[in-house]
Design a protein around this motif. Sequence first.
Motif, PDB file in Angstrom:
ATOM      1  N   UNK A  20      -5.581   4.417  -4.993  1.00 52.56           N
ATOM      2  CA  UNK A  20      -6.606   3.372  -4.828  1.00 52.56           C
ATOM      3  C   UNK A  20      -6.603   2.419  -6.025  1.00 52.56           C
ATOM      4  N   UNK A  21      -6.578   2.975  -7.229  1.00 51.37           N
ATOM      5  CA  UNK A  21      -6.606   2.139  -8.436  1.00 51.37           C
ATOM      6  C   UNK A  21      -5.360   1.266  -8.540  1.00 51.37           C
ATOM      7  N   UNK A  22      -4.210   1.836  -8.213  1.00 49.00           N
ATOM      8  CA  UNK A  22      -2.972   1.065  -8.251  1.00 49.00           C
ATOM      9  C   UNK A  22      -3.000  -0.042  -7.205  1.00 49.00           C
ATOM     10  N   UNK A  23      -3.503   0.263  -6.021  1.00 47.95           N
ATOM     11  CA  UNK A  23      -3.589  -0.747  -4.956  1.00 47.95           C
ATOM     12  C   UNK A  23      -4.542  -1.877  -5.338  1.00 47.95           C
ATOM     13  N   UNK A  24      -5.644  -1.547  -5.972  1.00 46.84           N
ATOM     14  CA  UNK A  24      -6.593  -2.586  -6.390  1.00 46.84           C
ATOM     15  C   UNK A  24      -6.043  -3.394  -7.552  1.00 46.84           C
ATOM     16  N   UNK A  25      -5.377  -2.730  -8.493  1.00 40.61           N
ATOM     17  CA  UNK A  25      -4.818  -3.422  -9.654  1.00 40.61           C
ATOM     18  C   UNK A  25      -3.731  -4.411  -9.241  1.00 40.61           C
ATOM     19  N   UNK A  27      -3.598  -5.863  -6.331  1.00 36.12           N
ATOM     20  CA  UNK A  27      -4.147  -6.808  -5.363  1.00 36.12           C
ATOM     21  C   UNK A  27      -3.809  -6.466  -3.928  1.00 36.12           C
ATOM     22  N   UNK A  28      -3.264  -5.287  -3.693  1.00 33.56           N
ATOM     23  CA  UNK A  28      -2.909  -4.894  -2.326  1.00 33.56           C
ATOM     24  C   UNK A  28      -4.161  -4.709  -1.475  1.00 33.56           C
ATOM     25  N   UNK A  29      -5.212  -4.144  -2.046  1.00 37.01           N
ATOM     26  CA  UNK A  29      -6.474  -4.030  -1.308  1.00 37.01           C
ATOM     27  C   UNK A  29      -7.605  -4.606  -2.153  1.00 37.01           C
ATOM     28  N   UNK A  30      -8.532  -5.254  -1.471  1.00 37.39           N
ATOM     29  CA  UNK A  30      -9.758  -5.721  -2.111  1.00 37.39           C
ATOM     30  C   UNK A  30     -10.934  -4.845  -1.677  1.00 37.39           C
ATOM     31  N   UNK A  31     -10.879  -4.388  -0.431  1.00 35.02           N
ATOM     32  CA  UNK A  31     -11.905  -3.480   0.096  1.00 35.02           C
ATOM     33  C   UNK A  31     -11.223  -2.503   1.056  1.00 35.02           C
ATOM     34  N   UNK A  80       0.649  -4.148  10.550  1.00 33.47           N
ATOM     35  CA  UNK A  80       1.652  -5.140  10.174  1.00 33.47           C
ATOM     36  C   UNK A  80       1.093  -6.100   9.128  1.00 33.47           C
ATOM     37  N   UNK A  81      -0.149  -6.511   9.285  1.00 31.05           N
ATOM     38  CA  UNK A  81      -0.765  -7.425   8.316  1.00 31.05           C
ATOM     39  C   UNK A  81      -0.836  -6.819   6.917  1.00 31.05           C
ATOM     40  N   UNK A  82      -1.047  -5.516   6.840  1.00 36.78           N
ATOM     41  CA  UNK A  82      -1.078  -4.853   5.534  1.00 36.78           C
ATOM     42  C   UNK A  82       0.313  -4.868   4.894  1.00 36.78           C
ATOM     43  N   UNK A  83       1.346  -4.623   5.694  1.00 32.75           N
ATOM     44  CA  UNK A  83       2.704  -4.572   5.148  1.00 32.75           C
ATOM     45  C   UNK A  83       3.246  -5.945   4.783  1.00 32.75           C
ATOM     46  N   UNK A  84       2.746  -6.987   5.394  1.00 34.55           N
ATOM     47  CA  UNK A  84       3.275  -8.316   5.099  1.00 34.55           C
ATOM     48  C   UNK A  84       2.524  -9.036   3.974  1.00 34.55           C
ATOM     49  N   UNK A  85       1.543  -8.379   3.392  1.00 31.97           N
ATOM     50  CA  UNK A  85       0.838  -8.968   2.255  1.00 31.97           C
ATOM     51  C   UNK A  85       1.809  -9.190   1.101  1.00 31.97           C
ATOM     52  N   UNK A  86       1.573 -10.258   0.339  1.00 31.40           N
ATOM     53  CA  UNK A  86       2.407 -10.535  -0.821  1.00 31.40           C
ATOM     54  C   UNK A  86       2.310  -9.433  -1.863  1.00 31.40           C
ATOM     55  N   UNK A  87       1.181  -8.771  -1.937  1.00 29.16           N
ATOM     56  CA  UNK A  87       0.971  -7.744  -2.955  1.00 29.16           C
ATOM     57  C   UNK A  87       1.590  -6.397  -2.580  1.00 29.16           C
ATOM     58  N   UNK A  88       1.988  -6.220  -1.321  1.00 30.04           N
ATOM     59  CA  UNK A  88       2.544  -4.924  -0.904  1.00 30.04           C
ATOM     60  C   UNK A  88       3.797  -4.541  -1.681  1.00 30.04           C
ATOM     61  N   UNK A  89       4.791  -5.438  -1.845  1.00 34.74           N
ATOM     62  CA  UNK A  89       5.967  -5.052  -2.635  1.00 34.74           C
ATOM     63  C   UNK A  89       5.618  -4.718  -4.084  1.00 34.74           C
ATOM     64  N   UNK A  90       4.650  -5.429  -4.650  1.00 34.37           N
ATOM     65  CA  UNK A  90       4.228  -5.149  -6.031  1.00 34.37           C
ATOM     66  C   UNK A  90       3.567  -3.774  -6.124  1.00 34.37           C
ATOM     67  N   UNK A  91       2.777  -3.443  -5.107  1.00 34.71           N
ATOM     68  CA  UNK A  91       2.137  -2.130  -5.048  1.00 34.71           C
ATOM     69  C   UNK A  91       3.193  -1.032  -4.980  1.00 34.71           C
ATOM     70  N   UNK A  92       4.172  -1.201  -4.101  1.00 36.65           N
ATOM     71  CA  UNK A  92       5.219  -0.197  -3.957  1.00 36.65           C
ATOM     72  C   UNK A  92       6.071  -0.104  -5.222  1.00 36.65           C
ATOM     73  N   UNK A  93       6.328  -1.241  -5.864  1.00 38.24           N
ATOM     74  CA  UNK A  93       7.093  -1.243  -7.107  1.00 38.24           C
ATOM     75  C   UNK A  93       6.359  -0.463  -8.197  1.00 38.24           C
ATOM     76  N   UNK A  94       5.057  -0.655  -8.304  1.00 38.43           N
ATOM     77  CA  UNK A  94       4.262   0.083  -9.281  1.00 38.43           C
ATOM     78  C   UNK A  94       4.312   1.585  -9.004  1.00 38.43           C
ATOM     79  N   UNK A  95       4.240   1.959  -7.725  1.00 36.27           N
ATOM     80  CA  UNK A  95       4.301   3.380  -7.370  1.00 36.27           C
ATOM     81  C   UNK A  95       5.659   3.992  -7.698  1.00 36.27           C
TER      82      UNK A  95
END
Length: 161
Positions: A20-25, A27-31, A80-95
């Motif tokens: 959750x913290x990584x996703x918020x940091x 920008x993958x999720x806001x809520x 699909x909308x979650x996976x196409x977010x610009x922040x998704x690759x950054x989230x996965x890269x951080x993980x």
Amino acid sequence: MTIISLKKQFMQFFNANILQKTAKRTGFIQRNRSVLPELLVPSLMSALSIGNCHAIADLHRQFNGMCLTEKDNVAYKPFHNQLRKEAFPHFMQQLVQLAIAQFARQQCAQLPKKLSCFDDILLQDGSSFHVHKALADVYPSRFKRNPAADRVPYDHVTAYL
């Protein structure tokens, strides 16, 4: 590495708070929505580790297959909308960076004593990567079955003292 320590590392990596913290940091999720990071990441790892994942629909099926009840299933479009977010690759890269750091730290601590005299060990093999047949003139292969390949040349094993 024992199974118990590996289990402990996986439990730390898949910790809902860390995800959750990584996703918020990133920008993958806001809520929180239906596709939560603690549900998405294990389903992606499961789907991609099987080796027969060819489309987003396969990822979606795996995600819904891991849901406990029918009412927890998510439609294709929100998934699909979650996976196409610009922040998704950054989230996965951080993980991935977090996982590499976590597992590398564990491995470095357990090197055998006979390797302690070396500062660094570099290995290079003769792997080759298949490329399109039209590139056979530029990247000839040593195998007849696949006429084109980009090779990593075999040099030698180098150990630095």
